[in-house]
Write a protein that holds these residues in place. Structure first.
Motif, PDB file in Angstrom:
ATOM      1  N   LYS A 200       0.831  -1.205   0.000  1.00 27.44           N
ATOM      2  CA  LYS A 200       0.000   0.000   0.000  1.00 27.44           C
ATOM      3  C   LYS A 200       0.863   1.253   0.000  1.00 27.44           C
ATOM      4  O   LYS A 200       0.624   2.200  -0.763  1.00 27.44           O
ATOM      5  N   LEU A 203       2.597   1.690  -3.411  1.00 29.17           N
ATOM      6  CA  LEU A 203       1.680   2.101  -4.467  1.00 29.17           C
ATOM      7  C   LEU A 203       1.246   3.557  -4.294  1.00 29.17           C
ATOM      8  O   LEU A 203       1.045   4.275  -5.278  1.00 29.17           O
ATOM      9  N   GLN A 204       1.121   4.003  -3.050  1.00 25.98           N
ATOM     10  CA  GLN A 204       0.776   5.401  -2.810  1.00 25.98           C
ATOM     11  C   GLN A 204       1.928   6.326  -3.181  1.00 25.98           C
ATOM     12  O   GLN A 204       1.712   7.416  -3.710  1.00 25.98           O
ATOM     13  N   GLN A 212      -6.980   1.609  -8.800  1.00 25.98           N
ATOM     14  CA  GLN A 212      -5.874   0.797  -9.300  1.00 25.98           C
ATOM     15  C   GLN A 212      -5.173   0.061  -8.171  1.00 25.98           C
ATOM     16  O   GLN A 212      -4.777  -1.098  -8.319  1.00 25.98           O
ATOM     17  N   GLN A 213      -5.026   0.713  -7.022  1.00 27.99           N
ATOM     18  CA  GLN A 213      -4.434   0.038  -5.867  1.00 27.99           C
ATOM     19  C   GLN A 213      -5.277  -1.159  -5.448  1.00 27.99           C
ATOM     20  O   GLN A 213      -4.742  -2.234  -5.145  1.00 27.99           O
ATOM     21  N   GLN A 226     -10.292  -4.024  -0.708  1.00 30.01           N
ATOM     22  CA  GLN A 226      -9.896  -2.742  -1.277  1.00 30.01           C
ATOM     23  C   GLN A 226     -10.567  -2.467  -2.618  1.00 30.01           C
ATOM     24  O   GLN A 226     -10.422  -1.375  -3.169  1.00 30.01           O
TER      25      GLN A 226
END
Length: 791
Positions: A200, A203-204, A212-213, A226
């Protein structure tokens, strides 16, 4: 061996149909099996002997497994009490706007005999109670028995939690006793939580969007929480949702890559002069490595039920390399089926079990080339495309019509076309790139970021394609099917088998006639001169379906919340599908409170042609005003709006009050009005309020169900639509006593499940059906559960 395994699987499946577990039932089943074995000795039939032995073993194994789980159930006297428990957070807590939900494995409790897993929720600020997978906590909790909604076509929550060893549900109380004791850093939950947190954060940092995450986390570690509801609906509509859960595609890919990597390493090592090739065969070493990595990946993915099935099937497939014995595909299939049912005897209650094993069986029997065709010369490019890409999708589409009709009630018509593109894209490109990016994130952030960015572009393109396909089909991409009756399956199954045979098979045209029951207009047809009222079990809310031969009306749509869950989509629509309702004529939303209007958007989307009436304005929904004096007649039934005459400041008293007259019978639906509005109705209509069935005002609140109102209605049946052990205390004891003294028969949807009242124009007594008692199974919630020590 095949007959023995087949009997074993049948024995396990049979026990799941038992309404209760007691010794007399077990004795009767075993007596029948032993009698068959005695007769079999005289007949000297080896096949029957193996079959009976397998069935007996399956029944006994499921019985022992079920008794062990039933012994741990929370007893009724322990409900509603504050208990201090110590244990470990298993899995990853799921955050919502209200709080968190998580599974908790009990290690110690102040009540003796309380052991197993709990499904807990917490509404405490996350900063005060910050939970992580693998942590050991001491918590003050309040518990209740496992309880789920009971409606046709709905998800069996009670079976799902029973399979997972969850003995109770509840919530964490605010207390000074709540404390973090330690962290189990060797647990799978801890490492899975750490991996998910790192992903997470990474990806952030890359700057990817939440959608997309969510899709990436679902593809990498199977974290579906999610995924947005819009994305999951899109995947379901296109038949691609199986790609976004950790299943056979992902586990098989890990096993394949591991096997190839192991083979390459083994070839290099076995070339060394001091290594004995006979002691360490390359295939055996590669298969063991593939099994270990597949199991490890399955554990990191949460060891969910689909992951378990996929992992077991991969391990069984590779077992022939490890044991150095050639096993036929059919035998390995039965071994995998037996192992899955041994680990989870109630797997037969889930749609995923039937769909996955049915798909594998169909591909094994109909898609794989026969021994006679393997030696034929390679055909042209078109034939190879048909044989390897298009034909398997056609076979899966036809072969899964029956299980999809039973479990889903619909099938995506565009799924075969979409999956021809999506399966290779996801399985051969997207998942490998994502796994490589995940590995690189530990030592090469730059390379990992580029790989994740490339994957984000592929996901954007794939999602755009899926949305385009749904838009172009304009709602025609989903085929509604009718769940067939058991006797109809005997006709449908041969028809589907005929469709799967080659095109030039004689009498193949009979398949059209045999599969006709799948496409009937309705399964629960209402005849002329009849009216049926179904009060759905939607928890703390209301949804009532009224049907005549040519008309259907839905009064209220159930509750919803801000976390994109609503009873309209997850309870009412599946129930309508299972009941064969293909058209809604009218939808009435009594008022705008979320427990009555929470599912209106989902219902409106599924039935855009339905007329919508509402007591109050609804956000983003066009609705006509529901006002006193409106009336209409359909098929001998008269529908009248008795209230409100105008909008007032009190939301509850703005509720539409609907009365249906059908011959000598009446049904009164007063919404959430209180005693003030009830007295006005009693003064205005008097004895005209008399009805056979009354939906208790405001779920049986102490502010409603006034004596003058109840005296005028004189209901034979009073229904309380509320949630099990709800926090409002509905129905109020005074209201229950008041109705009881007036001679009404009382019903509570939380205890009965869906209630169905059937009326006949000439009949004097309505027929009543309770769905929970009709579909009783041994794991189901019971008002007076039988302690398992008497099993």
């Amino acid at each position: 061996m095949r007959i023995l395994l087949t009997g074993y699987c049948l024995g396990i499946a049979v026990v799941s149909l038992f309404p209760v577990l007691d010794r007399s039932l077990l004795t009767s089943v075993l007596a029948v099996l032993l009698s068959g074995a005695v007769l079999n000795v005289r007949c000297q039939s080896r096949l029957l002997k193996c079959l009976l032995l397998g069935v007996t073993c399956g029944v006994v194994w499921h019985w022992l497994w079920a008794v062990q789980h039933l012994e741990n159930r929370l007893l009724p006297e322990w409900e509603g009490r504050d208990l201090l428990v110590r244990g470990q957070v298993i899995g990853i807590p799921i955050a919502s706007r209200q709080g968190q939900s998580f599974d908790f494995e009990i290690q110690q409790a102040e009540l003796d005999g309380l052991r197993g897993s709990l499904r807990l929720s917490t509404f405490i600020n996350e900063q005060q109670l910050k939970l992580r997978g693998g942590e050991v906590w001491q918590l003050r909790v309040r518990l209740k028995q496992v309880h789920g909604y009971s409606n046709p076509g709905g998800f069996d929550r009670e079976a799902n939690l029973f399979r997972r060893g969850v003995i109770a549900t509840g919530y964490v109380r605010e207390s000074a006793d709540n404390a973090l004791l330690s962290t189990n850093k060797v647990s799978i939950a801890f490492w899975r939580h750490a991996l998910l947190t790192k992903l997470k954060q990474h990806l952030q940092e890359i700057g990817l969007g939440a959608d997309q995450q969510g899709m990436m986390l679902a593809l990498i570690v199977g974290e579906r929480s999610q995924l947005s509801a819009a994305d999951w609906s899109l995947f379901s509509a296109t038949g691609t949702n199986h790609l976004f859960v950790i299943s056979g595609l992902h586990i098989g890919l890990v096993a394949f890559l591991s096997f190839r990597f192991g083979s390459a390493v083994a070839v290099y090592l076995l070339a060394l002069p001091f290594v004995n090739r006979r002691s360490y065969p390359a295939q055996t070493c590669s298969a063991m490595l593939a099994c270990l990595l597949s199991i490890a990946y399955s554990l990191l993915a949460g060891w969910t039920l689909p992951t378990q099935r996929a992992c077991v099937m991969v391990v069984v497939l590779l077992s022939s390399f490890i044991s150095k014995r050639r096993l036929s595909l059919g035998l390995r299939y039965l071994l995998a089926l037996s192992l899955v049912l041994s680990l989870d005897p109630l797997a037969t209650t889930s749609a995923g079990f039937w769909l996955s094993f049915a798909a594998v069986a169909i591909l094994l029997f109909f898609a794989l080339p026969s021994a006679g065709t393997r030696s034929l010369p390679q055909s042209g490019f078109t034939d190879r495309c048909w044989q390897h890409y298009l034909r398997p999708q056609w076979i899966i589409f036809i072969g899964l019509l029956l299980p999809l009709s039973v479990w889903m009630g619909q099938v995506s018509l565009i799924a075969p076309v979409v999956n021809v593109i999506a399966i290779p894209l996801v399985g051969m490109l997207l998942v490998p790139v994502l796994l490589a990016a995940t590995v690189c994130s530990f030592f090469a952030d730059s390379l990992s970021g580029n790989l994740f960015a490339f994957s984000a572009g592929l996901l954007y393109w794939l999602r755009s394609l899926l949305a385009f396909m749904v838009t172009q089909t304009s709602g025609l991409g989903v085929l509604n099917l009718v769940p067939p009756q058991p006797w109809q399956m005997l006709l449908i199954l041969p028809g589907i088998l005929l469709l799967l045979l080659p095109f030039r098979t004689p009498y193949r045209w009979l398949a059209i006639a045999l599969t006709t029951p799948l496409f009937n207009v309705a399964i629960d047809q209402i005849e002329a001169g009849q009216l049926r009222a179904d009060v759905f079990d939607v928890g703390q809310g209301l949804a009532v379906l009224i049907r005549t031969v040519n008309y259907s009306l839905l009064f209220d749509t159930g509750p919803g919340n801000e976390d994109e869950w609503d009873a309209g989509e997850y309870i009412v629509l599946p129930a309508l599908q299972a009941l064969g309702v293909r058209k809604l004529s009218t939808v009435i939303v009594s008022h705008s409170d979320v427990d009555h209007a929470g599912g209106v958007a989902s219902i409106r989307s599924a039935f855009p042609q339905a007329q919508v009436l509402a007591g109050e304005s609804l956000p983003e929904i066009e609705a006509q005003a529901c006002r006193e004096g409106q009336s209409w007649k359909r098929d001998g039934a008269e529908f009248r709006i008795l209230h409100p005459s105008a909008i007032g400041p009190d939301h509850n008293n703005n509720s539409c009050v609907l009365q249906i007259r059908f011959g000598p019978h009446g049904i009164l639906l007063p919404g959430d009005i209180d005693a003030v509005a009830e007295r006005q109705l009693a003064m205005r209509y008097g004895s005209e309020l008399k009805s056979s069935v009354l939906l208790a005002s405001h779920h049986g609140s102490s502010t409603s169900s006034s004596f003058p109102f109840l005296k005028m209605v004189e209901a034979e049946h009073v229904v309380f639509a509320n949630g099990y052990r709800n926090s409002f205390g509905h129905p109020a004891p005074a209201v229950v006593l008041r109705n009881y003294l007036l001679g009404s028969e009382l019903h509570e949807t939380a205890r009965t499940g869906m209630l169905s009242f059937s009326f006949d124009l000439g009949g004097q007594v309505p027929q009543l059906d309770r769905f929970r008692s009709q579909r009783r199974r041994y794991w189901s919630w019971s008002e007076n559960p039988l302690p398992c020590r008497y099993c």
